[in-house]
Structures are given as structure tokens and as C-alpha cells.
Design a protein around this motif. Structure first.
Motif, short mmCIF file in Angstrom:
data_model
loop_
_atom_site.label_atom_id
_atom_site.label_comp_id
_atom_site.label_asym_id
_atom_site.label_seq_id
_atom_site.Cartn_x
_atom_site.Cartn_y
_atom_site.Cartn_z
N VAL A 196 0.81 -1.22 0.00
CA VAL A 196 0.00 0.00 0.00
C VAL A 196 0.85 1.28 0.00
CG1 VAL A 196 -1.73 1.33 1.27
CG2 VAL A 196 -2.00 -1.15 1.00
N PRO A 197 1.81 1.44 0.92
CA PRO A 197 2.63 2.66 0.86
C PRO A 197 3.42 2.78 -0.44
CG PRO A 197 2.88 1.56 2.98
CD PRO A 197 2.18 0.60 2.08
N THR A 198 3.89 1.65 -0.96
CA THR A 198 4.65 1.68 -2.22
C THR A 198 3.77 2.19 -3.36
OG1 THR A 198 6.02 -0.17 -1.49
CG2 THR A 198 6.00 0.32 -3.85
N ILE A 199 2.56 1.67 -3.43
CA ILE A 199 1.63 2.12 -4.48
C ILE A 199 1.35 3.61 -4.33
CG2 ILE A 199 -0.74 1.94 -5.32
CD1 ILE A 199 -0.63 -1.04 -4.63
N TRP A 200 1.14 4.04 -3.09
CA TRP A 200 0.82 5.46 -2.86
C TRP A 200 1.96 6.36 -3.35
CZ3 TRP A 200 -3.58 7.86 -1.28
CH2 TRP A 200 -3.47 9.23 -0.99
N VAL A 201 3.19 6.02 -2.96
CA VAL A 201 4.34 6.85 -3.34
C VAL A 201 4.54 6.84 -4.85
CG1 VAL A 201 6.85 7.08 -3.16
CG2 VAL A 201 5.50 6.60 -1.11
N LEU A 202 4.49 5.66 -5.45
CA LEU A 202 4.68 5.57 -6.90
C LEU A 202 3.58 6.32 -7.64
CD1 LEU A 202 5.82 1.86 -7.40
CD2 LEU A 202 7.21 3.94 -7.48
N ASN A 203 2.38 6.33 -7.09
CA ASN A 203 1.30 7.05 -7.73
C ASN A 203 1.52 8.55 -7.68
OD1 ASN A 203 -1.56 7.05 -8.86
ND2 ASN A 203 -1.80 8.34 -7.06
N ILE A 204 2.05 9.04 -6.57
CA ILE A 204 2.39 10.47 -6.49
C ILE A 204 3.46 10.81 -7.52
CG2 ILE A 204 3.36 12.28 -5.03
CD1 ILE A 204 0.52 11.45 -4.28
N VAL A 205 4.45 9.93 -7.65
CA VAL A 205 5.50 10.14 -8.66
C VAL A 205 4.88 10.19 -10.05
CG1 VAL A 205 7.53 9.11 -9.75
CG2 VAL A 205 7.31 9.10 -7.25
N ARG A 206 3.93 9.31 -10.29
CA ARG A 206 3.24 9.28 -11.59
C ARG A 206 2.52 10.60 -11.86
NH1 ARG A 206 -2.07 8.32 -12.76
NH2 ARG A 206 -2.55 7.52 -14.85
#
Length: 309
Positions: A196-206
Motif C-alpha cells: 500500500v505505501p509503495t503504491i501510494w508513493v509511486l502514484n504520487i511520482v506518476r
């Protein structure tokens, strides 16, 4: 935020049907199987209704193509489950959990608006780290979700953060899969903490990448061809950077990232290998033993009986 009343109704029907399919086998195995198989068929219809939205409204050929594939895939899944492939009940439980997580946020304003605004603020912070100075303004519905470059100038360019930009869909997919399998709470918690945190961070990067690429016009190459491919002839040439950043690079990278995160999750919840094996079987028609147990053979029949080996 559903695309239409029909889509909203179908989405709720699907979630309720899958939830019912999860609960019914405790009381009536055959009824549970029938309801769950039917839920898969309706799920396919749901994806079919989204094809025009993805193709015309969003100009997302990847999402439109996946939706087209999902229609027969869902129907086939329902057929296999009805015929006795019990392992698909795990995938069905996962879909039920995904729906419970994602659907309320798509239809209830008090849930999705704060989430969208939070993502917009975090994306703005990321863009500022790149040396740009965008501002956040409200959209037509009063949600502060629009990242605006060069405000008050002829070069003003805006990117709006939508619910689809929050990463909630990917989080729901992984959380649904993790919570659906039969594993210890401790291992499930670890898998959620990894994913979950990984998806959140990568989504912000996106979001940072897409907004900055469009706002600063990073990809103004082969402009007429790009505009034409995405059916936007007559639109502003500046959109070429957006289409390349979002529809080509970001969406492709998102698929790769989701697969990579799933592989990491498998270290904590290897039971998910059975679900992966089921998906591979749906795609290839070949059984795979990925180390999560014997390939699922036989199981309960549609009348509630058992296969005899």
C-alpha cells in the motif's frame, strides 16, 4: 465517480453479488456457486459498458483494450467456477473486497473529494522539488484538484487530479488479493505494509511526472502524429506531451510496477500463487504449479457434489 447511472448500478450489483457469493456457501454450496458465477458474468457486462468511456472520453487505448478482454474473461471465469473450479472462489473473494474498498469512494463525495485534494497537494510538493511553481485551483465542482502551471499567462496549462489518479484502484486490487487468501494476519499485515505505501508513493511520482511533463511541455515530438493517434485532431498541439506522458509512458510503467509489487507481496503471502496460477490458466488454458500447492483440479460440482478422482 461512475461514468453513468448504468455503470454505477452494475458496479453495486457486482459487489453485492460477489459478497453474497462469499457468504452463501456457508449455508448452501450450490446457491453460492450459482450466485458467484453469475456475478462474474455481470462483472463482464460492467467492463463492457466502460469500453466507450475509456476509448472516447479518456482516449486510453490500453484501458479500453483491457476492458474488451475482460468481457469474455469474466464470462469464462464464471463458467469455470460453475463447472467446479473451486480455487476461483479465492479470486471471487478478492473482487468482493476490492469492490468494498473502491466502490464507496467512487460514488460518495465526502469520501473521494478529500482523497483527491490530498493527492493534488502531494503532487504539487513533488513538482516544486523539480523547480517548478504550480498552484492548485478548484475545478468546476469546487474540488481543489487542478494543478495549474503559469497561472495568469498565455502559457497556462492545467492538469486535474481525478479519483483514478489517487492509486485507490491499485490499492484495492492488491488489498483484495491479500485479504482474500487463507494466510495468517501477521503475514497479511506485512504484505499490506509493503504494497500500500509503495503504491501510494509511486502514484504520487506518476502524477508529478504527468503534470510536469504537460505543464513544462517535455514531449513535444511528432506532435501531429501523436494528436492523430489519440483521436484528438483539432485539439491543442500542447496535448502531445500529456498523451505521451500519461497514455503511453505512465500507464505502461504502472502495469510493470503493479506486477513488481505483486511479486514482492508473494514473498509474504505465497498463497497468492494459487490465484496467479488461476489467472494464467484463464489466459493460456494450461495448468501451472507455482509452488503454492497442487494445481486446482476438480472440486465441487455445480450441484454441490464432489468429483471423485
Amino acid at each position: 465517480m461512475a461514468t453513468s447511472l448504468l455503470t454505477t448500478v452494475l458496479a453495486w450489483v457486482v459487489v453485492v453479488a460477489f459478497a453474497g457469493g462469499v457468504l452463501l456457501p456457508r449455508y448452501d454450496a450450490r446457491a453460492g456457486r450459482l450466485v458467484t458465477a453469475g456475478a462474474w458474468v455481470v462483472f463482464g457486462v460492467f467492463w463492457g459498458t466502460l469500453v466507450p468511456h475509456f476509448w472516447f472520453a479518456k482516449a486510453s487505448f490500453i484501458e479500453a483494450g483491457l476492458s474488451v478482454v475482460a468481457v469474455p474473461a469474466c464470462a469464462y471465469t464464471g463458467y469455470l467456477l460453475y463447472r467446479g473450479r473451486d480455487s476461483l472462489f479465492v479470486l471471487s473473494r478478492a473482487v468482493a473486497v476490492m469492490g468494498v474498498i473502491y466502490l464507496p469512494a467512487t460514488t460518495l463525495d465526502p469520501l473521494f473529494e478529500p482523497l483527491i485534494e490530498l493527492v493534488a497537494v502531494q503532487a504539487q510538493w513533488g513538482i516544486e522539488l523539480l523547480g517548478y511553481d504550480p498552484v492548485i485551483v478548484g475545478n468546476g465542482e469546487g474540488v481543489d484538484s487542478v494543478i495549474l502551471f503559469n497561472p495568469g499567462t498565455d502559457a497556462a496549462r492545467s492538469t486535474e487530479i481525478l479519483l483514478a489518479c489517487t492509486g485507490l484502484g491499485s490499492i484495492a486490487i492488491l488489498a483484495g488479493l491479500i485479504l482474500a487468501v487463507d494466510a495468517s494476519r501477521e503475514r497479511k499485515a506485512k504484505a499490506l505494509l509493503v504494497s500500500v505505501p509503495t503504491i501510494w508513493v509511486l502514484n504520487i511520482v506518476r502524477n508529478v511526472f504527468i503534470a510536469a511533463a504537460f505543464g513544462a511541455q517535455w514531449f513535444q515530438v511528432f506532435v501531429p502524429q501523436v494528436i492523430g493517434v489519440f483521436g484528438a485532431t483539432g485539439s491543442s498541439p500542447e496535448l502531445a506531451s500529456y498523451y505521451i506522458a500519461d497514455k503511453v509512458l505512465a500507464q505502461s510503467a504502472s502495469v510493470v510496477a503493479l506486477v513488481a509489487i505483486l511479486l514482492a507481496v508473494l514473498r509474504y503471502v505465497p498463497e497468492l500463487k494459487a490465484v496467479v496460477a488461476d489467472v494464467l490458466y484463464l489466459v493460456t488454458g494450461t495448468e501451472y504449479d507455482l509452488g503454492g500447492g497442487d494445481p486446482p483440479q476438480g472440486g465441487a460440482l455445480a450441484d454441490g457434489g464432489k468429483n471423485e478422482e
